[in-house]
Design a protein around this motif. Structure first.
Motif, mmCIF file in Angstrom:
data_model
loop_
_atom_site.group_PDB
_atom_site.id
_atom_site.type_symbol
_atom_site.label_atom_id
_atom_site.label_comp_id
_atom_site.label_asym_id
_atom_site.label_seq_id
_atom_site.Cartn_x
_atom_site.Cartn_y
_atom_site.Cartn_z
ATOM 1 N N ILE A 844 24.360 -4.168 -41.796
ATOM 2 C CA ILE A 844 23.866 -3.985 -43.160
ATOM 3 C C ILE A 844 23.778 -5.321 -43.883
ATOM 4 N N ALA A 845 24.841 -6.110 -43.731
ATOM 5 C CA ALA A 845 24.833 -7.421 -44.380
ATOM 6 C C ALA A 845 23.708 -8.293 -43.847
ATOM 7 N N ALA A 846 23.462 -8.206 -42.539
ATOM 8 C CA ALA A 846 22.372 -8.986 -41.952
ATOM 9 C C ALA A 846 21.022 -8.500 -42.474
ATOM 10 N N GLY A 847 20.869 -7.157 -42.634
ATOM 11 C CA GLY A 847 19.623 -6.625 -43.179
ATOM 12 C C GLY A 847 19.390 -7.064 -44.618
ATOM 13 N N ILE A 848 20.469 -7.025 -45.415
ATOM 14 C CA ILE A 848 20.347 -7.461 -46.808
ATOM 15 C C ILE A 848 19.993 -8.940 -46.870
ATOM 16 N N LEU A 849 20.609 -9.723 -46.019
ATOM 17 C CA LEU A 849 20.314 -11.155 -45.987
ATOM 18 C C LEU A 849 18.864 -11.397 -45.590
ATOM 19 N N LEU A 850 18.399 -10.637 -44.590
ATOM 20 C CA LEU A 850 17.009 -10.776 -44.177
ATOM 21 C C LEU A 850 16.059 -10.372 -45.297
ATOM 22 N N ALA A 851 16.405 -9.279 -46.041
ATOM 23 C CA ALA A 851 15.572 -8.843 -47.162
ATOM 24 C C ALA A 851 15.543 -9.896 -48.261
ATOM 25 N N LEU A 852 16.690 -10.537 -48.503
ATOM 26 C CA LEU A 852 16.753 -11.584 -49.509
ATOM 27 C C LEU A 852 15.866 -12.760 -49.129
ATOM 28 N N ILE A 853 15.924 -13.129 -47.857
ATOM 29 C CA ILE A 853 15.067 -14.228 -47.388
ATOM 30 C C ILE A 853 13.590 -13.855 -47.530
ATOM 31 N N THR A 854 13.286 -12.601 -47.189
ATOM 32 C CA THR A 854 11.892 -12.135 -47.305
ATOM 33 C C THR A 854 11.438 -12.129 -48.762
ATOM 34 N N CYS A 855 12.336 -11.687 -49.642
ATOM 35 C CA CYS A 855 12.008 -11.677 -51.080
ATOM 36 C C CYS A 855 11.725 -13.088 -51.591
ATOM 37 N N LEU A 856 12.543 -14.027 -51.174
ATOM 38 C CA LEU A 856 12.317 -15.415 -51.569
ATOM 39 C C LEU A 856 10.990 -15.928 -51.009
ATOM 40 N N PHE A 857 10.688 -15.532 -49.791
ATOM 41 C CA PHE A 857 9.416 -15.954 -49.193
ATOM 42 C C PHE A 857 8.247 -15.358 -49.970
ATOM 43 N N GLU A 858 8.378 -14.065 -50.359
ATOM 44 C CA GLU A 858 7.315 -13.423 -51.122
ATOM 45 C C GLU A 858 7.130 -14.117 -52.475
ATOM 46 N N LYS A 859 8.226 -14.450 -53.121
ATOM 47 C CA LYS A 859 8.148 -15.136 -54.397
ATOM 48 C C LYS A 859 7.450 -16.482 -54.249
ATOM 49 N N TYR A 860 7.827 -17.173 -53.181
ATOM 50 C CA TYR A 860 7.201 -18.474 -52.927
ATOM 51 C C TYR A 860 5.719 -18.310 -52.627
ATOM 52 N N TYR A 861 5.382 -17.288 -51.826
ATOM 53 C CA TYR A 861 3.991 -17.068 -51.450
ATOM 54 C C TYR A 861 3.158 -16.706 -52.691
ATOM 55 N N TYR A 862 3.759 -15.866 -53.579
ATOM 56 C CA TYR A 862 3.036 -15.455 -54.769
ATOM 57 C C TYR A 862 2.763 -16.640 -55.686
#
Length: 936
Positions: A844-862
């Motif tokens: 779960i912690a790894a999934g949350i960490l991966l989601a956080l990284i993805t969210c940051l990537f999306e923010k950067y991409y936007y």
């Protein structure tokens, strides 16, 4: 049934020395002491050690005549590997010296002439060699013991002349003890045979009392005969008319319950207790029924001598075994005087000295190649009065060795035991009752309790630890070793240890009231803890299975995408048909991967593909997922709980029914005595049943009643005791725990519940199984009829009533600093522990960490996309009829405006109006983009 060991020995003795190494035992031809008292010990000890070499050992005896020379002996020798010489005549000793020089055969010569530590010479006509590397001279240990007379008796304030009363404790051919008594300065000595019948004893006492200077008596006799004589002399001892000393090599302590008045010194050799040679030797004799087949047994007054002969045979067996290992059977040849052979011997002395301690002392070198055993001797004062029946003393006053001389424990040897207020306490190390700190201080439950008792009774004491570290067992002669042996002999006044009260011990010592609850016997085994892992849930399936599941997942997802792409009935290829449907899902490759992943979860995969081929693939994946998930769930539950169900032994009954796991108690413990006695009882019941069944005087009707199919008496403990002996009993608790933890097939230790409880308290790798049996209390033991027995019992009761002992128990058990905290492994099952399922939370912690990284990537991409849009907006003209957003979404070549000349007025008006509309749309979209809550 005749034991196989005796039969094999007799057969091979008849066959001879063909293909074997020979131990040659030489003696004088007319020496009946050698034939009666020495050779039988060598014969039986040879039987004990005959299997200790790679080839069979043969013991041959050779009698030397007075005129035998070394050359004559060379003709007699046949492949002798080593010589043991017990010749005593000077000429014979000199002949053996010459033979050793001529043949270079390793030789051990035993000397029986009177010995002294300083200036010892065998005989004026004998010169012991100092340049023969493998010629060793050994002093008989009885001579060392006898030499202590010269130091001990002069310190006894002997009154008048000595009368020595002797029996046959020493063979008539071995009377060197007279030499030492005759050399006591200032004392005249008379020798008489000890009377053994009541009438003769009383007559002998009357004769001694009628002589003015004949009232100091020295007994050179067995304990039994001394007790018989003292019993008849009780009245004269009470009046103080006799001064008595018992100088005996009998290791049986003085008991004589009927002797109401005693005042004498008891001088005897004392085992070092660091080895158990005689005990092992005696067990071998009983096990092979040598005592009945060959009429051989070790008497209590023969232990000193038998231990010496046993040790010499030990040296020879190990020496020959080492020769075979070093040179091999082809490289080593036994020595022979008839022809020259290569000397392939090894140094003999290291084999003699490699044991730091023997049964009765270590070897000390007196001169080159001359050694003697440093035999410990103890002096006891036995004191009783008929008018004080409840006060009996057997107190150790001094000890003696050749290296230390006479050492007193109190101010004077002649101090009266009732006047000595310092008490010796023997103990044994067994935490938490008794522990020894690095500085030598003893602490623990028993030590604290004794301190409280001493304060209450105002007594002083010293503590010493029993040498062999065992509680003690009793042999066939009725003698104890270990802690019980120290107490019975008088070496200690009290025994302070977790000593259980048994009827066998109560016969020889007195116990106080119990200071600890009933303690039984239980079983200690290695804890079968499964290996804890945070990712235990991944171990349910092997890695190849996980890889195959991953491959199936990717293949199925890719197959769904292919069918979606090429099927004419898919949503992608037939959108007009499904325009009215509420759910419109286009199965791109990303959607296919998501669909297959979520299909394995309780959430489900969502809308299925529209085309039938895709639905068949999805249905197949669902079926596959259902089987995989069901199998995984079932195996995960079993995988996490089955390790707690793998314990095959849970009780003593389970141990008795299997032969894979070894089990045994410690040697000398109450548990060993329990199983030994249970086996003996079963054997006795079997003999009774057999005699009843085979009784010819019974009537047919009575015999028919006994003719049952099943044997009526169980042989459970007989088989268990036999298996324990085969497994070898550990000598100490530490050795037992080490075997429990390291034995590959498993080892179960059977012992007191308290020591097992403490072992599990301080080691997480151990566990206790089974219920307690043979429960007995712990109590302090005292020498029989000790005057402090009642006082100590009252002090213990006082401590119990005032809850002092309860406080000590809580301190040394619940608050013990050595206590460790272990993982709970309760078999009742309290659910899956975090140690085994914690990996899920990591997922779960790894999934949350991966989601956080993805969210940051999306923010950067936007933000990068907005930045690019802003740049394009600046580049595009303000009056451009096409917004920058529309330009990004349209094909540049297909959206070029028509030539200006081709646009008419109406068209221009429409375009102008369209430009206004588009400008409004563009502003509206930009406002939305500027809003952070807006999602494209």
């Amino acid at each position: 049934m005749k034991p196989p060991g005796v039969t094999i020995f007799l057969l091979i003795a008849i066959v001879g020395s063909i293909g074997s190494e020979v131990i040659l035992l030489t003696y004088d031809v007319d020496d009946y002491y050698a034939t009666e008292s020495i050779i039988p010990h060598f014969n039986i000890s040879h039987m004990f050690y005959k299997d200790h070499t790679s080839s069979f050992l043969v013991l041959e005896s050779l009698a030397l005549f007075p005129n035998t020379t070394a050359d004559d002996l060379c003709d007699e020798l046949t492949n002798a590997s080593i010589i043991i010489s017990i010749v005593r005549e000077p000429n014979s000793i000199q002949t053996m010296v010459e033979l050793a020089a001529l043949s270079t055969i390793p030789t051990i010569q035993i000397h029986f002439s009177p010995w002294q530590k300083e200036g010892f010479k065998v005989n004026m006509n004998v010169t012991l060699p100092t340049d023969l590397p493998n010629y060793v001279s050994l002093i008989h240990p009885s001579l060392v013991f006898q030499s202590s007379i010269l130091d001990i008796l002069p310190s006894m304030d002997i009154e008048g002349d000595l009368v020595v009363l002797r029996d046959d404790i020493y063979n008539r051919g071995f009377n060197s003890w007279r030499f030492y008594l005759n050399n006591i300065q200032g004392v005249n000595t008379t020798y008489k045979n000890l009377a053994l019948t009541p009438d003769k004893i009383r007559t002998q006492i009357s004769l001694l009392l009628s002589a003015e200077n004949r009232r100091s008596i020295v007994f050179i006799a067995t304990t039994e005969n001394v007790e018989r004589w003292i019993f008849e002399a009780t009245n004269y001892i009470q009046d103080g008319q006799l001064q008595m000393f018992a100088f005996t090599k009998d290791v049986t302590p003085f008991r004589c319950d009927g002797c109401s008045s005693v005042n004498m010194f008891w001088i005897r050799p004392y085992s070092t207790n660091t080895v158990q040679d005689i005990r092992d030797y005696s067990e071998f004799i009983l096990k092979n029924e040598i005592n009945t087949e060959l009429k051989y047994s070790i008497k209590p007054w023969e232990e000193l001598d038998a231990s010496f002969y046993y040790d010499i045979m030990n040296v020879t067996a190990r020496y020959i075994k080492s020769l075979n290992v070093t040179y091999g059977k082809n490289g080593y040849m036994a020595f022979n005087c008839l022809f020259e052979v290569q000397n392939t011997s090894l140094p003999l002395i290291p084999f003699l000295l490699n044991r730091t301690e023997n049964e009765y002392g270590s070897y000390i070198e007196q001169a080159p190649s001359l050694y003697y055993e440093d035999v410990p001797v103890r002096v006891y004062r036995i004191w009783r009065r008929s008018d004080l029946p409840d006060e009996r003393y057997s107190k150790m006053m001094a000890n003696w060795t050749t290296s230390t001389g006479l050492r007193l424990y109190y101010e004077r040897m002649t101090d009266s035991p009732p006047d000595i207020k310092i008490y010796r306490i023997v103990t044994i190390i067994q935490p938490p009752f008794v522990e020894r700190l690095p500085n030598g201080t003893y602490v623990g439950y028993c030590m604290d309790m004794m301190s409280l008792i001493a304060d209450q009774l105002n007594i002083s004491y010293t503590i010493f630890e029993v040498e062999d570290g065992s509680f003690g067992t009793i042999d066939e002669n009725g003698n104890w070793n270990g802690l019980m042996g120290s107490l019975v002999s008088g070496s200690a006044d009290f025994a302070l240890a977790p000593l259980s009260v048994t009827s066998e011990r109560e016969n020889d010592v007195d116990f106080t009231v119990p200071y600890y609850d009933l303690v039984g016997t239980t079983i200690l085994i290695k804890k079968n803890d499964p290996p804890y892992s945070m990712f235990r849930f991944l171990d349910v399936l092997e890695w190849p299975v996980w890889l195959c599941i991953g491959a199936a997942y990717l293949f199925t997802s890719f197959l769904l995408w292919i069918f979606e792409r090429f099927s004419p009935y898919s949503y992608s290829n037939n959108k007009e048909r499904y325009v009215e449907d509420v759910e419109k899902r286009e199965f791109t490759l990303k959607e296919c991967l998501w669909f297959c992943m979520t299909s394995l979860t309780p959430q489900g995969g969502g809308e299925a593909p529209k085309n039938i081929s895709g639905r068949l693939v999805a249905a197949t994946w669902w079926l596959f997922g259902f089987i995989i998930i069901a199998s995984y769930t079932a195996n995960l539950a079993a995988f996490l709980t089955v390790s707690r169900l793998e314990q095959t032994v849970k009780s003593l009954d389970d141990l008795s029914k299997q032969y894979k796991i070894e089990y045994a108690p410690t040697k000398g413990s109450a548990s060993e005595t329990y199983f030994r006695r249970m086996a003996e009882i079963e054997e006795r019941f079997y003999q009774v049943w057999k005699e009843m069944s085979l009784n010819e005087s019974m009537t047919p009707r009575d015999r028919a009643r006994l003719a049952v199919w099943d044997y009526p008496v169980s042989d459970r403990y007989t088989n268990m005791w036999r298996y324990m002996q085969e497994c070898r009993l550990p000598l100490t608790l530490d050795e037992a725990i080490h075997r429990v933890l390291t034995t590959p097939d498993g080892f179960a230790y059977i012992g007191d519940a308290t020591e097992i409880k403490y072992a599990t308290l301080t080691n997480c790798g151990l566990q206790q199984i089974g219920t307690e049996f043979s429960r007995k209390p712990f109590a302090m033991a005292l020498h029989p009829a000790h005057p402090l027995k009642n006082n100590i019992s009252n002090a213990i009761l006082y401590l119990m009533n005032n809850r002092k002992l309860e406080t000590l128990r809580d301190r040394w058990w619940n608050e013990n600093p050595n206590k460790v905290k272990c993982r709970s492994s309760d078999d009742n099952g309290e659910g899956i522990t975090i140690d085994n399922i914690g990996g899920v939370f990591i997922v779960i912690a790894a999934g949350i960490l991966l989601a956080l990284i993805t969210c940051l990537f999306e923010k950067y991409y936007y933000r990068r996309k907005i930045h690019l849009m802003s740049r394009r907006k600046k580049i595009t003209p303000a009056a451009s009829p096409v917004s920058s957003l529309e330009m990004d979404q349209m094909d540049y070549h297909s959206s070029l405006p028509p030539p200006f000349s081709s646009i008419d007025g109406s068209t221009l008006t429409k375009r102008r109006n369209s430009h206004i509309v588009e400008e409004g749309k563009r502003e509206e979209m930009e406002r939305r983009y500027d809003n952070p809550a807006f999602t494209q």
